[in-house]
Design a protein around this motif. Structure first.
Motif, PDB file in Angstrom:
ATOM      1  N   SER A 133       0.687  11.833 -17.770  1.00 21.85           N
ATOM      2  CA  SER A 133       2.023  11.329 -17.462  1.00 21.85           C
ATOM      3  C   SER A 133       2.160   9.934 -18.045  1.00 21.85           C
ATOM      4  CB  SER A 133       2.279  11.296 -15.954  1.00 21.85           C
ATOM      5  OG  SER A 133       1.348  10.449 -15.314  1.00 21.85           O
ATOM      6  N   SER A 134       3.368   9.570 -18.364  1.00 22.48           N
ATOM      7  CA  SER A 134       3.641   8.283 -18.975  1.00 22.48           C
ATOM      8  C   SER A 134       3.795   7.211 -17.902  1.00 22.48           C
ATOM      9  CB  SER A 134       4.910   8.369 -19.822  1.00 22.48           C
ATOM     10  OG  SER A 134       5.298   7.101 -20.275  1.00 22.48           O
ATOM     11  N   ARG A 139       7.434   6.786 -17.103  1.00 20.72           N
ATOM     12  CA  ARG A 139       8.173   7.978 -16.678  1.00 20.72           C
ATOM     13  C   ARG A 139       9.294   7.657 -15.705  1.00 20.72           C
ATOM     14  NH1 ARG A 139       3.207   7.834 -14.407  1.00 20.72           N
ATOM     15  NH2 ARG A 139       3.007   7.927 -12.139  1.00 20.72           N
ATOM     16  N   TYR A 193      10.647   9.342 -24.658  1.00 20.16           N
ATOM     17  CA  TYR A 193       9.312   9.932 -24.671  1.00 20.16           C
ATOM     18  C   TYR A 193       8.311   8.858 -25.068  1.00 20.16           C
ATOM     19  CZ  TYR A 193      11.363  14.610 -24.442  1.00 20.16           C
ATOM     20  OH  TYR A 193      12.052  15.726 -24.048  1.00 20.16           O
ATOM     21  N   GLU A 234       7.087  12.855 -21.403  1.00 23.54           N
ATOM     22  CA  GLU A 234       8.510  12.701 -21.085  1.00 23.54           C
ATOM     23  C   GLU A 234       8.727  11.595 -20.065  1.00 23.54           C
ATOM     24  OE1 GLU A 234      12.382  15.465 -19.957  1.00 23.54           O
ATOM     25  OE2 GLU A 234      10.352  16.261 -19.774  1.00 23.54           O
ATOM     26  N   CYS A 235       9.788  10.841 -20.260  1.00 21.56           N
ATOM     27  CA  CYS A 235      10.215   9.794 -19.335  1.00 21.56           C
ATOM     28  C   CYS A 235      11.640  10.104 -18.868  1.00 21.56           C
ATOM     29  CB  CYS A 235      10.169   8.420 -20.010  1.00 21.56           C
ATOM     30  SG  CYS A 235       8.589   8.002 -20.777  1.00 21.56           S
ATOM     31  N   ASN A 236      12.111   9.312 -17.938  1.00 23.34           N
ATOM     32  CA  ASN A 236      13.482   9.489 -17.458  1.00 23.34           C
ATOM     33  C   ASN A 236      14.479   9.277 -18.594  1.00 23.34           C
ATOM     34  OD1 ASN A 236      12.874  10.147 -14.863  1.00 23.34           O
ATOM     35  ND2 ASN A 236      13.220   8.116 -14.027  1.00 23.34           N
TER      36      ASN A 236
END
Length: 929
Positions: free
Chosen positions: A474-475, A478, A762, A773-775
């Motif tokens: 996860s980023s 995110r 991203y 993936e991010c918001n």
């Protein structure tokens, strides 16, 4: 699934092709519900059109869908005739779907065009008259299933049987194909059977009883019956190309009783309706969003329940039978989503406090697995209904049904041995599955859906490995949030903006001081707005730059905030210098004019390291490098065979990458050779592409389209373009090319297109999975452009790591992208490393042309009064609070009373202390006498 017929074909097939043209490929698919044990599957049959088949041979090919494989149907023998096929299929279920027939059925002129009709079921094959053979040509002994039912001009996409062979059989549902209307009927059947009343007196004849205009667009549409009611659900497109859902009542068929408009996405919606729960699931092809509505035919109305964001793009949808649901987990619906690589179960679960008991209010009795009647009996007028069964685990049915037609044909064919017959059955599920295939719904699928249902926004994954891929990498960005800044920072009342800039251009450009906006006025006018002067612009005309030619692209010099390069459609590049403090009067004379291209110019870019160097691409298939000091062309790159969509310098300025309409990526080293050093495959199609260097110049990210017009991004190793992309990620379906911006300090890529309302974020990594993936940022209205500013414009105290300018309908709005942090009083040095000062040149144009390479210095963004969070003092862990009940629970009641009394006395004083009156002096006892 479709099966292409063999080339050539019989004379009827060739005649059909000749009459209907290339649009009709003589492809007819029959979608059949097949029963095997307690399982359901779907198969597609392709009628054989050849005349060389023997009477005993199968007249088509059958291919099982993924849902059929899950159900355990390993083999299916095709009957030799349609009559045998009806005998095999009609006993199973009253819902027989005939779909995929991309041809005009019957006489195209029999009914008005742009209308849809509900067709009665045909009479028994022995009673067919009229155009039965011309309607559906079939080889061998196959017969037309639809008889001579006339259909309007248009193609048939889907048809549906009514909800049961009832006393009022509704027959075939509307053909919700490429036509633009819907129709319904109620065909009452005489008890005398097909021959009662003489000839075609039977009500089950091929005719349309009602018709009404439906969806006003010729794109694909779908239709469903709402259970056993008299209502229909249709999904299609409006005249404005908006996707819409309509409810119809066959008793009042003058028009739709309810219409719901969804959005303007081009993907066709696939509807799934569950009559027992009233839930309607809609999924668009090529999209990763599933809508869920509750349909109420009595009101009528559609109430949105939830939206589910899935991991992959939808290629198909199917509903799992209710007997396969995990009722003890309150799973009311399960949808199978077909993606490019997986078959993903999506579970809809109703939260209940108790999962140890069966909730009868959620699970009423549903249709069983045994047929109510046979094919011949149905033709004779029998309208019995399939019996209801309970979904309670302790009262599940044990009966099974196998088609007698398949059983008769079985001895003539030796089936391959695929292993022992499957006898395993999940406890109480009543759902048989083949051994070695996907897990039964009561085990793996539902265990995943219990934690990742639609309420979480993610669909359940087909395996634990896929689930870990969602929850694992996860980023750290995110949770990044994009927000439009206060209105006091906006520039409003923008008028006359140009909407005709080419797709290769960003639409407008900006630096940290000012913005350049092309206007719609003649002569290539450009407005220059100062960012230091926000507010409402006057209604009168503002001073502009008169470029003398329509603007193709424009770009600010990164090392000189006052110099603007403008590429015109007259194949000239003009350099303009804005006066200090902004444009006060109209500017008509450029500082310099660069000539050399022979055709219109696509795009222009300044060199990232050396000053006074500019590169341009043109319709003449060349890429030229200009030295602005001498105003001369110094290099000309060759090798392109088609339009150049995009070009980008590497961060160190040594290499130049291009993307072309011929589907090729090219990598140049301009100082070594005018020919490309590498070539590799790029995005498919010729709709546009953009590229940007990422990960320190080691990778190339390209945005483009695939063959289905889906927007996607591709990641390449810069030194291995011929090997193809390392990773490909599909995003959505939209017409505009994605414009990428890469923030090298955070390795976050921002992607949006002109006319979009969403900005994708991203985090790009050099190792798998490459994209985290991010918001996303979503705006209320479409933007005409999105340009990012340099790092010094960010407010690091608010953990703002990127700032952009969004050009809306009539305003220019700053957008800040922030990361939520708790300790904002500290400088977040993990997000703000020393940034590269790319707005200062590191060498001159002459030095670069001579072979020298430069490197930018780096600057610290930390304010002097802030401490880095990495140097923040470590906080002592808070002492864990232990409730008093822990101590009191270890003592007896007497001890508790004694402690309570002691505490009260301690506050009042000791019990052995003398009372105040004891110290008072009194009279002698003798004095009382």
């Amino acid at each position: 699934m479709r099966h292409r017929p063999a080339e050539g074909g019989s004379q009827p097939c060739r005649e059909w092709r000749r009459r209907c043209g290339e649009r009709c490929r003589a492809q007819f698919a029959i979608s059949v519900s097949v029963a095997s044990g307690h399982a359901w599957g779907t198969c597609l049959l392709q009628p054989g059109f050849g005349t060389d088949r023997e009477p005993g041979e199968a007249s088509g090919e059958v291919s099982a869908s993924p849902s059929l494989a899950m159900a355990g149907v390993k083999h299916l023998l095709v009957p030799a005739s349609m009559e045998q096929l009806l005998g095999a299929l009609a006993p199973r279920t009253p819902t027989l779907a005939i779909g995929g027939a991309r041809a005009v059925l019957g006489d195209p002129g029999a009914l008005p065009s742009r209308s849809r009709h509900l067709l009665s079921p045909p009479a028994h094959p022995s009673h067919h008259t009229g155009t039965s053979e011309a309607t559906l040509p079939a080889g061998g002994s196959g017969r037309s299933l639809l008889g001579g039912c006339p259909h309007p001009a248009g193609t048939v996409g889907t048809s549906r049987w009514g909800p049961g062979a009832s006393a009022r059989p509704r027959g075939l549902g509307p053909g919700a194909g490429h036509g633009c209307a819907v129709a319904a009927h109620e065909a009452r059947v005489p008890r005398g059977g097909p021959g009662a009343g003489g000839g075609n007196a039977d009500g089950r004849v091929s005719c349309a009883l009602q018709s009404v205009p439906g969806h006003e667009n010729n794109k694909d549409s779908w239709l469903l019956w709402m259970g056993a009611s008299d209502c229909l659900i249709s999904v299609g497109f409006s005249q404005m190309r908006e996707r819409e859902v309509k409810l119809w009542d066959t008793r009042k068929f003058s028009g739709a009783t309810f219409t719901l408009t969804l959005d303007t996405s081009p993907g066709a919606m696939i509807p799934l309706f569950d009559a027992d729960t009233g839930l309607l699931v809609l999924g668009g092809k090529g999209e990763n969003l599933l809508y869920c509505f509750e349909a109420a035919p009595a009101q009528p109305a559609l109430t949105q329940v939830t939206q589910s964001l899935t991991e992959g793009r939808t290629r198909g949808l199917a509903a799992v039978p209710r007997l396969a649901l995990d009722v003890m987990a309150c799973e009311v619906l399960r949808v199978l989503q077909l993606t490019d690589t997986f078959l993903v179960p999506v579970s809809y679960i109703v939260p209940r406090k108790s999962v140890q008991e069966f909730h009868e209010d959620l699970f009423p009795d549903c249709a069983g697995v045994l047929p109510a009647t046979g094919a011949q009996a149905w033709w004779a007028g029998d309208s019995q209904q399939v019996g209801k069964v309970s979904l309670h685990p302790a009262r599940r049915p044990t009966q099974t049904f196998r088609s007698p037609v398949i059983a008769v044909a079985a001895p003539s064919t030796q089936l391959p041995d695929d292993g022992p017959a499957d006898t395993d059955r999940s406890d109480g599920s009543g759902y048989s599955s083949p051994s070695g295939s996907l897990a039964s719904p009561s085990s793996a699928a539902t265990s995943l859906s219990a934690s990742t249902g639609p309420s979480s926004g993610f669909a359940s994954s087909p395996s634990q490995k896929s689930l870990q891929s969602i929850l694992g990498p996860s980023s750290r960005f995110r949770h990044a949030q994009g927000a439009v800044l206060h209105r006091d920072t906006h520039i409003t009342n923008l008028r006359g903006l140009s909407l005709t800039t080419p797709g290769e251009s960003d639409g407008f450009c900006a630096n940290h001081e000012r913005v350049a906006l092309p206007l719609l006025s003649a002569g290539g006018q450009i407005a220059i707005l100062e960012l230091s002067k926000p507010g409402r612009l006057p209604d009168t005309a503002v001073p502009t730059i008169q470029n003398s030619a329509a603007v193709a692209d424009l770009c600010w010099d990164p090392f000189d905030p006052r110099r603007l390069a403008v590429a015109g459609e007259d194949a000239k590049i003009r350099l303009w210098r804005v006066p200090e403090g902004g444009l006060q009067d109209t500017l008509r004379e450029p500082e310099a004019v660069l000539q050399g291209h022979t055709e219109k110019i696509y795009s222009i870019r300044f060199h990232p390291v050396a000053a006074d160097l500019l590169v341009s691409s043109s319709y003449d298939m060349t890429v030229r490098i200009w030295e602005l000091g001498t105003r001369q062309e110094v290099l000309c790159l060759q090798g392109h065979t088609d339009q150049i969509f995009s070009l980008a310098w590497s961060p160190d300025g040594r290499q130049l990458a291009t993307a072309s309409k011929d589907g090729r990526l090219r990598l140049y080293e301009p100082r070594r050779s005018p020919q490309p050093q590498q070539e590799g495959p790029g995005p498919e199609g010729g709709r546009g592409a953009r590229l940007v260097w990422v990960c320190g110049g080691d990778l190339l990210l390209v945005s483009g389209f695939d063959s289905r017009s889906e927007r996607r991004i591709l990641l390449y190793r810069a030194q291995a373009l011929p090997d193809g992309p390392l990773s490909v990620l599909g995003l959505d379906v939209a017409p505009s090319t994605l414009l990428p911006f890469y923030d090298e300090d955070t390795s976050v890529i921002f992607l949006t297109g002109k006319g979009d309302t969403r900005v994708f974020l991203y985090e790009v990594t050099p190792e798998p999975p490459y994209f985290l993936e991010c918001n996303s940022f979503t705006s209320s209205d479409p933007h005409k452009g999105f340009v990012f500013l340099r790092k010094t414009a960010c407010d690091v105290r608010e953990v703002e790591f990127t700032r952009a300018l969004r050009l809306g309908q009539g305003a220019l709005e700053p957008v800040a992208f922030r990361v939520p942090r708790v300790k904002k009083e500290y400088f977040q040095d993990d997000i703000f490393p020393p940034t590269r000062v790319w707005w200062e040149p590191s060498l001159s144009a002459g030095a670069w042309l001579a072979g020298a390479d430069g490197q930018h210095r780096r600057a610290d963004l930390r304010p002097a009064d802030m401490t880095p969070v990495s140097q923040a003092p470590k906080e002592q862990p808070a002492r864990k609070f232990v409730p008093a009940a822990v101590y009191l629970g270890e003592k007896t009641d007497e001890q508790k009373k004694e402690e309570l009394l002691s505490a009260m006395v301690a506050r009042l004083g000791s019990r052995h202390d003398p009372l105040p009156q004891d110290s008072f002096e009194g009279v002698d006892e003798a004095e009382w006498d």
